[in-house]
Write an enzyme that holds these catalytic residues in place. Structure first.
Site, PDB file in Angstrom:
ATOM      1  N   GLY B  46      31.153  31.965  14.276  1.00  0.00           N
ATOM      2  CA  GLY B  46      30.030  32.826  14.660  1.00  0.00           C
ATOM      3  C   GLY B  46      30.290  34.302  14.445  1.00  0.00           C
ATOM      4  O   GLY B  46      29.353  35.109  14.481  1.00  0.00           O
ATOM      5  N   CYS B 256       3.124  13.074   6.825  1.00  0.00           N
ATOM      6  CA  CYS B 256       3.221  13.387   5.392  1.00  0.00           C
ATOM      7  C   CYS B 256       2.311  12.447   4.608  1.00  0.00           C
ATOM      8  O   CYS B 256       2.332  11.224   4.787  1.00  0.00           O
ATOM      9  CB  CYS B 256       4.670  13.209   4.942  1.00  0.00           C
ATOM     10  SG  CYS B 256       4.853  13.364   3.146  1.00  0.00           S
ATOM     11  N   CYS B 259       4.887  10.122   2.397  1.00  0.00           N
ATOM     12  CA  CYS B 259       5.796   9.105   2.967  1.00  0.00           C
ATOM     13  C   CYS B 259       5.414   8.743   4.384  1.00  0.00           C
ATOM     14  O   CYS B 259       6.082   7.930   5.021  1.00  0.00           O
ATOM     15  CB  CYS B 259       7.234   9.620   2.955  1.00  0.00           C
ATOM     16  SG  CYS B 259       7.483  10.972   4.137  1.00  0.00           S
ATOM     17  N   CYS B 280       5.972  16.644   3.354  1.00  0.00           N
ATOM     18  CA  CYS B 280       7.360  16.921   3.756  1.00  0.00           C
ATOM     19  C   CYS B 280       7.845  18.180   3.033  1.00  0.00           C
ATOM     20  O   CYS B 280       7.561  18.393   1.859  1.00  0.00           O
ATOM     21  CB  CYS B 280       8.271  15.765   3.297  1.00  0.00           C
ATOM     22  SG  CYS B 280       8.232  14.371   4.412  1.00  0.00           S
ATOM     23  N   CYS B 286      11.726  12.954   1.119  1.00  0.00           N
ATOM     24  CA  CYS B 286      10.394  12.357   1.116  1.00  0.00           C
ATOM     25  C   CYS B 286      10.309  11.304   0.007  1.00  0.00           C
ATOM     26  O   CYS B 286       9.862  10.170   0.232  1.00  0.00           O
ATOM     27  CB  CYS B 286       9.351  13.456   0.852  1.00  0.00           C
ATOM     28  SG  CYS B 286       7.664  12.869   0.924  1.00  0.00           S
TER      29      CYS B 286
END
Lengths: 266, 305, 300, 207, 421
Positions: B46, B256, B259, B280, B286
């Protein structure tokens, strides 16, 4: 500057039963703003107050009576000498040289001080002023409020006035509020500076009875009265102060008679 | 501090820096500088490690940081996947991919599971990443405190002392004023309980994927010359109050059109008639989750290698 | 000038032999000094009340404060009074950690009993103390608050810094504190820059009490407010000091503030402590010429 | 544990300097073990050159300050890599073919909260990873923190427990600290980043 | 002869001018033809037109050539030339919806209505220095031509505005990767067909339909503030801001936009809904018939950008719009303009941002003032020295030098600065 009395001698000066022992107390004021001149207000005072005793200071105004009380309460710094106090725990302390913080704590717990010179705290309800004194004595807030109610009734302050700010009260009412605060619970030592001067006759009598009652509870009282009648009624001893010194110390009747020249301001 | 380089007269730069590959766009020693910076980034999860970021054949702000990180990591026997907004075929992704493949001579892949290094802008693939994979996220603004306090010295002090009170006050003010945390993408996260980072403008939907991940995540900001990392199995928590749950982007009933998925990140495609078609964002995922008899678009099966 | 029996350490700023035994002081400061400019020994000479200046004739350095001793106990408020330029605010800023002291030891004991030498802490640790051990209410609210942030947000700042992570609890704690300081709750979500001077001080006071500090530093909290507003803030301050066991240091040039809030007080002039005593004693029986001057000006 | 040098000077130099594809492969293994403290991976060894030198060489160039604590390998290393030589207390990379003493460890640059990147990186040669039959010269470390799902164990041969105690202290005020890379003669490597909390598993039998 | 000596000055200037003229013609390479400037340095020409705020590719290419590529000089030449032209009429308001698009992309939507039209852009071309040897150029051009196969006709080919056949792009189909083909949908990498009316629906209409926009329309249609007739000052309406932005120097706009990104109040950044490059018809009212007649077409770049309002005093449920339009193909300028239009709106039109946009971003003004430092200042400098000596005298306690008898500066005749001959 005299060698400071060691606490040890004070031990001797304050046997069991004696609350206050003032030894060789002098107080000078140096007024830098004028020309640095020195006023000698007290020139060596010795004085004791036993438990349950009421010593009244008498003498012409300006003799140093109030100064003495204020030195005991430590509002005035002592120039020399010692102010021995035997506290409720039996400890002996010198109010003249004790560190400030300790004095602040001790005042709250052990010493009552009623004086017309006390400035009432701004914007403070009457009940709150008296309750604060109780809290300083170590009471819880609730307990202090109850004690304040009792104390206020005892000095005849009507419940309607309790929420009122003390500053707007009359002189007499303020004085009685101060008395209620000073005597909310019997202090070890009670200092009274003209406690009844502004009271009407009825309230005057009830306050004097109150003060008398405290003595029976073992409170040591050191007072200043111009009111000879009050002195005769309350005092177990009278000390006449003139020119910053003790002129006479003894039974009230004898001393007053001997010093009939005392001007008494009615 | 004496240097022995004086003895290097007879050694050509090439031996030192490796033979300049014909298509080289990033010299070997610069790769080593990025690698060293990344080692610190992994060891101090970080923390924004400053590194000697160099200009690339893509403009600053277009992935020059991600490109340098990928080129420092990728080997000839690796497969690289490059996506932008979740799409392999995005114009930006296509341009970056051909630069990487051209330079490193590595394979290219669109299937997330088969890629060793995945460079992405603003999305984390839907397919959970596996041990051994590395995700490189392109980062426009690495400093999460930029919108909180102006002075860069104060930003550095806050990170150094872990003093993020002002960030929390912003979240408090946000909720008080808007009833909800209105911070959209690039949601500030606490890494390893120590550093607050900007996870790059991924949607909130992707933020949970950073927590306790199997893969190493490298965040590289080329323009601002900072690189930071989230090692595998590292705690990453979006900054939220205990009693204000972290919500992700979701539209009721959206699925979607290709899909049928309703639990992947969907984007709305506006139609002329004012309705919205949902698709997607992760095009590769997808294409692999379509019902076999999907007639609407003829799936050409084998995906181009 | 003849010195009374009490030519004790408290007078003319000489250091006390040892911290007063009685209480466990929340803060005990010995020999606190702050010099702007050449901080060598040379700068001290020629400055102080006797010379009527804080500017060193030798080095031109400003000896803002030197040789300052003070103690404050839990539940007590200590006053620091003096005209502007006396060094009173400098002393407060050194204790608060806003400025590094040039000299002096500062022993701090929180109400949990753990003790730290403030003057030996790193800037980071000093800042951490300011979250839940030592709070400051500044004369200028902009030093204590973030103006664009709401009143509630400003109170939330120290809470979040202390690790509060529950929005509901933060909000109710902020509400409770703002109610206690009589800030209208309907306005708690407005940015404080829209608040009046008095209201800003009330928000500052609420913020300063957020994490129950052991020591509260008040730097001229009501200066610049008009009388009635100042009175309200002072009453509030008095109530809070009496209710909580917090130790407080009140810096002011105004005796009525000192008289109302403090039991003990030190008087500063040209960077030195010229007198220390009980507040009523200082008002009724000031010893040092400067103290007498101040009292005369205040009381007439 | 210095290998007796049988190689000519030029040959040694050539072998130390890592080709780009080698240093890339070494690096991927290094970040694999650094990212998962207690994991052990292996780099390809090169005859006649200690693997710790090989791994460090792949990361060295003129922009990094290095201290090589080995008279034999010091000069070849700097000639091969062009790295900037400096003393141990200021080096960013320390290469130790012999176990570091606690004093050496505590003298290393640890950086500070504002500049963690200044913390040193130690490439330390060890004899193995818990391979010793009787476990005599072996210290088992319990590691937790980023990269580990809870606690993980790593046995290291050839470095005294006091070394790891000192390391734990050196890394106590994270983010300042030192990152440790351990390299065994057969090319196996492991790493302990400063973010790992280290404790030493007390061996059951006696001291 | 002094830098300021009347007679001598003229000779010096003339001599300097000769140097400039001869310098321009020196060198062995052939003279740069205007067509080469317009065709090979077309973006320099576009930028100068924008900053001179005069649409004339021909004149602009002359300016670029005369200025030897110096952008500020070219802008100055064109602006000065513009002053020689009388303003004969005002055009009718231009409806930007009529823009005939050559290129149109949206960052906010993957498939904006009318699809993404990538067109001619460097965005995705590898930014690598082309080291192809000169002699291979012929072969390279031939291969380019061959790869195009059929080439599109493109209507607006009249040469005076500098467009040649090179402006169209060969067909660039999206790779046959089925997974992306249908999803990327109608990504058209092909340039807009030059003749059919390439006019995709506006993203703005879509945003209005979603009712997310801050309503900035006031219903009135005030005359635009003409910054050339009335100098713009803070508090001026948005039309003044937009026209100052249109005339602003590209570098200044980019840097000022970038600077704002580091201020917490504006740390986030906007998202362009639409970036367009294409032709706009220009109409004036026919002096006789009074109805509008198209007299020209102007090539412009315009950008509409959206910002997530996140300040305490803003309606967080709404999005605000910024707009920028400039001559030629200069996307970075148009994007910066839109962003700054937004910034001025959000901060208020007499805010510090508004003042800087209105006053400090004009290239001709800024550079003019900068380079004026080369003008002689010896009179003022003499006075500066005088005050320094007076103060020094006080500091060192020497006799305060009365203002009148201050010792003149050493060598008091003006220095001889002859032109560099």
């Amino acid at each position: 500057m005299r060698e400071m009395d060691s606490a040890l001698d004070l031990q001797k000066e304050l046997p069991e039963g004696r609350v206050l022992a003032v030894r060789g107390l002098t107080k000078d004021f140096t007024m830098h703003l004028v020309d640095g001149r020195v006023a000698h207000a007290l020139k060596g005072v010795d004085l004791e107050v036993e438990q349950g005793e009421h010593v009244a200071l008498a003498g012409p105004s300006g003799a140093g009576k109030s100064t003495l009380l204020r030195c005991v309460y430590r509002t005035y710094l002592t120039t020399s000498g010692a102010i021995g106090l035997r506290t409720s725990t039996g400890a002996v302390v010198d109010l003249a040289t004790m560190p400030d913080w300790d004095v602040a704590m001790l005042r709250g717990r052990e010493i009552g001080y009623v004086s017309q010179f006390l400035r009432a705290e701004p914007r403070r309800p009457v009940i709150e002023i008296v309750a604060r004194a109780g809290i300083a004595r170590g009471m819880e807030r609730g307990e202090a409020l109850d004690a304040a109610a009792v104390a206020l009734r005892r000095v005849g302050i009507d419940e309607a006035l309790w929420p009122v700010h003390a500053t707007v009260l009359s002189g007499g009412q303020k004085q009685r509020v101060n008395i209620a605060a000073g005597t909310i619970s019997p202090p070890r030592l009670l200092l009274l500076d003209e406690p009844v001067s502004a009271l009407d006759p009825v309230n005057r009598v009830s306050v004097l009875d109150l003060i008398a009652g405290l003595r029976e509870q073992g409170v040591a009282v050191l007072s200043v009265f111009h009111d000879l009648e009050a002195i005769e009624m309350l005092a177990t001893r009278v000390v006449v102060v003139e020119g910053g010194r003790v002129a006479a110390d003894g039974d009230p009747h004898e001393v007053l008679r001997a010093n009939h020249g005392l001007a008494v301001a009615r | 501090m004496t240097t022995l380089s004086a003895e290097l007269t007879e050694r050509s730069v090439e031996q030192l820096a490796g033979d300049a590959a014909p298509r080289d766009i990033f010299d070997e020693l610069s790769k080593r500088a990025v690698r060293r910076a990344l080692l610190t980034a992994i060891a101090v999860p970080g923390y924004q490690v400053p590194f000697s970021s160099r200009e690339m054949p893509v403009a600053r702000g277009w992935g020059s940081g991600g490109l340098q990180a990928t080129l420092a990591l990728i080997g000839a026997d690796d497969n690289v996947k490059v996506i932008d907004q979740g799409e392999d075929a995005g114009v930006n992704a296509t341009n970056l991919r051909r630069l990487i493949v051209g330079n490193a001579g590595c394979g290219e892949e669109t299937e997330t599971g088969l890629a060793d290094v995945i460079q992405s802008r603003h999305r984390i693939p839907e397919e959970p990443l596996k041990d051994g994979q590395t995700l490189v996220l392109q980062v426009p603004v690495p400093e999460p405190l930029r919108g909180v306090v102006g002075s860069m010295d104060e930003q550095r002090r806050m990170h150094a002392e872990g003093d993020y009170a002002k960030m929390w006050v912003r979240l408090y003010e946000d909720i008080v004023r808007n009833g909800v945390v209105s911070h959209s993408a690039d949601y500030p996260c606490l890494v390893n309980g120590r550093y607050v980072i900007a996870p790059s403008p991924i949607p909130r939907f992707d933020v949970p994927k950073l927590n306790d991940s199997e893969a190493l995540v490298v965040l590289s900001a080329g323009r601002e010359k900072r690189i930071y990392a989230i090692p595998p199995h590292t705690r990453v928590e979006p900054l939220t109050f205990e009693d204000v749950p972290f919500t992700v982007e979701h539209t009721e009933g959206a699925a979607c059109v290709f899909c049928g998925s309703d639990d992947t990140y969907l984007i709305g495609v506006p139609e002329e008639d004012g309705t919205t078609r949902w698709v997607c964002s992760d095009t590769d995922w997808c294409s692999r989750h379509r019902p076999d008899d999907d007639t609407e678009t003829e799936t050409e099966g084998e995906v181009s290698r | 000038m003849s010195l009374t029996l009490h030519e004790r350490a408290q007078y003319a700023g000489a250091p006390l032999a040892s911290p007063a035994p009685a209480p466990a002081w929340t803060l005990s400061v010995r020999g606190l000094g702050k010099i702007y400019g050449d901080t060598s020994e040379e700068s001290i000479a020629g400055t102080g009340p006797e010379f009527g200046t804080a500017v060193s004739p030798n080095t031109g350095a400003i000896v803002a404060a030197w040789g300052v001793d003070l103690d404050v106990a839990p539940g007590e408020a200590l006053g620091v009074i003096g005209e502007s330029g006396s060094g009173k605010s400098t002393v407060l800023r050194c204790i608060a950690g806003d400025e590094p002291a040039t000299a002096g030891e500062m022993l701090f004991t929180d109400h949990g009993g753990s003790t730290e030498r403030l003057d030996q802490l790193s800037p980071t640790e000093r800042r951490r103390m300011r979250i839940s051990d030592i709070s400051v209410v500044y004369q200028d609210p902009a030093l204590g608050l973030t103006m664009d942030v709401s009143a509630g947000g400003n109170v939330a700042d120290p809470l979040t810094a202390a690790g509060w992570r529950n929005f509901g609890r933060i909000r109710s704690r902020a509400t409770e504190l703002l109610q206690r300081t009589e800030v209208p709750i309907a306005r708690m979500d407005h940015p404080v820059k829209a608040f009046s001077g008095g209201m800003k001080q009330r928000v500052q006071i609420a913020k300063s009490l957020a994490n129950d500090p052991s020591l509260l530093l008040l730097d001229e909290p009501t200066t610049g407010l008009d009388a009635s507003v100042a009175a309200g803030v002072l009453d509030l301050m008095r109530g809070l000091l009496e209710e909580t066991n917090v130790a407080a240091i009140v810096v002011s040039h105004d005796f009525s503030v000192i008289e109302m809030l403090t039991t003990r007080v030190i008087v500063m002039q040209h960077g030195r402590v010229v007198e220390a005593g009980l507040t009523d004693q200082l008002l009724e029986d000031p010893q040092h010429p400067y103290s007498q001057q101040l009292v005369a000006a205040a009381r007439g | 544990m210095t290998t007796t040098r049988t190689l000519t000077y030029g040959e040694t130099i050539r072998r130390i300097g890592r080709a780009p594809e080698d240093s890339q492969r070494d690096y991927r293994r290094l970040i694999d073990v650094l990212g998962r403290p207690s994991r052990i991976a292996a780099i390809d060894t090169v005859d006649g050159v200690p693997p710790v030198i090989i791994l460090a060489a792949g990361l060295a160039d003129v922009d990094v300050t290095v201290a090589v604590l080995d008279e034999d390998w010091e000069r070849p290393f700097f000639v091969a890599t062009g790295a900037t030589r400096t003393d141990i207390t200021r080096a960013q990379h320390i290469i130790a073919t012999q176990p570091l003493t606690v004093d050496q460890l505590t003298s290393l640059e640890r950086g500070d909260a504002l500049h963690p990147e200044r913390g040193a990186r130690v490439f330390a040669a060890v004899t193995g990873f818990g391979d010793a039959v009787d476990g005599a010269d072996s210290t088992t470390l319990i590691l937790s923190g980023p990269g580990n799902d809870g606690e993980a164990r790593l046995s290291v041969d050839g470095l005294a427990p006091e070394f790891f105690d000192a390391l734990a202290i050196a890394n106590a005020d994270f983010p300042a600290g030192i990152d440790l890379v351990l390299v065994a003669p057969d090319g196996r490597i492991a790493a302990i980043p400063r973010s790992s909390r280290i404790s030493i598993e007390k061996p059951e039998k006696g001291a | 002869m002094g830098y300021s000596n009347a007679k001598g000055g003229e000779e010096a200037i003339l001599a300097a001018e000769q140097l400039v003229r001869r310098g321009r013609e020196a060198g062995s390479s052939p003279r740069l033809t205007l067509d080469q400037v317009t065709e090979r340095l077309r973006l320099a020409v576009d930028r100068v037109m924008g900053e001179a705020s005069l649409w004339s590719p021909g004149l602009a290419s002359r300016a670029v050539r005369q200025a030897e590529g110096d952008q500020f000089e070219a802008m100055q030449l064109l602006r000065a030339h513009r002053s020689t032209l009388p303003r004969l009429a005002y055009s009718e308001p231009v409806e930007v919806a009529e823009l005939r698009v050559l290129r149109r992309v949206s960052s906010a939507f993957r498939n904006p209505p009318g699809s993404q039209i990538l067109g001619r852009t460097l965005d995705y071309v590898g930014r690598l220095l082309d080291l192809m040897p000169e002699q291979d150029h012929e072969r390279y051009v031939a291969e380019l031509e061959a790869s195009v196969g059929h080439s599109h006709g493109h209507g607006h080919g009249h040469s005076h505005d500098g467009h040649t056949h090179g402006d169209h792009e060969h067909e660039h189909r999206v790779p046959e990767n089925s997974a992306t083909r249908d999803l990327v949908g109608e990504l058209q990498a092909v340039a807009a067909e030059s003749d059919d009316d390439r006019n995709p629906p506006r993203v703005m209409d879509l945003m209005r339909a979603m009712d997310l926009l801050v309503e900035r329309r006031t219903g009135e249609d005030p005359e635009p503030y003409d910054v050339t007739r009335q100098p713009a000052r803070p508090g001026a309406p948005r039309s003044a801001v937009l026209s100052m932005l249109a005339r602003a120097e590209t570098g200044a706009l980019v840097h000022f936009w970038y600077k704002l990104r580091f201020d917490p109040r504006s740390a986030g950044h906007e998202i362009p809904g639409e970036v367009r490059h294409g032709w706009l018809p220009l109409r004036v009212n026919h002096p006789l018939t009074g109805n509008p007649v198209q007299v020209a077409e102007v090539r412009v770049t315009d950008v509409e950008t959206y910002d997530d309002l996140d300040r305490p005093d803003e309606d967080r449920s709404r999005i605000d719009v910024g707009y920028g339009l400039c001559f030629g193909h200069n996307e970075r300028k148009a994007i910066a303009m839109a962003g700054l239009d937004l910034a001025v709106h959000r901060d208020g039109n007499s805010s510090e941002v508004a003042q800087q946009v209105l006053i400090t971003l004009d290239g001709v003004e800024a550079n003019g003032f900068l380079e004026h430092l080369k003008l002689p200042h010896h009179v003022d400098f003499r006075s500066v020295i005088d005050r320094k000596q007076a103060i020094r005298a006080l500091q060192t306690g020497t006799k305060p030098v009365a203002a009148t008898d201050a010792t003149p500066t050493p060598g008091n005749e003006t220095q001889q600065i002859g032109a560099l001959v």
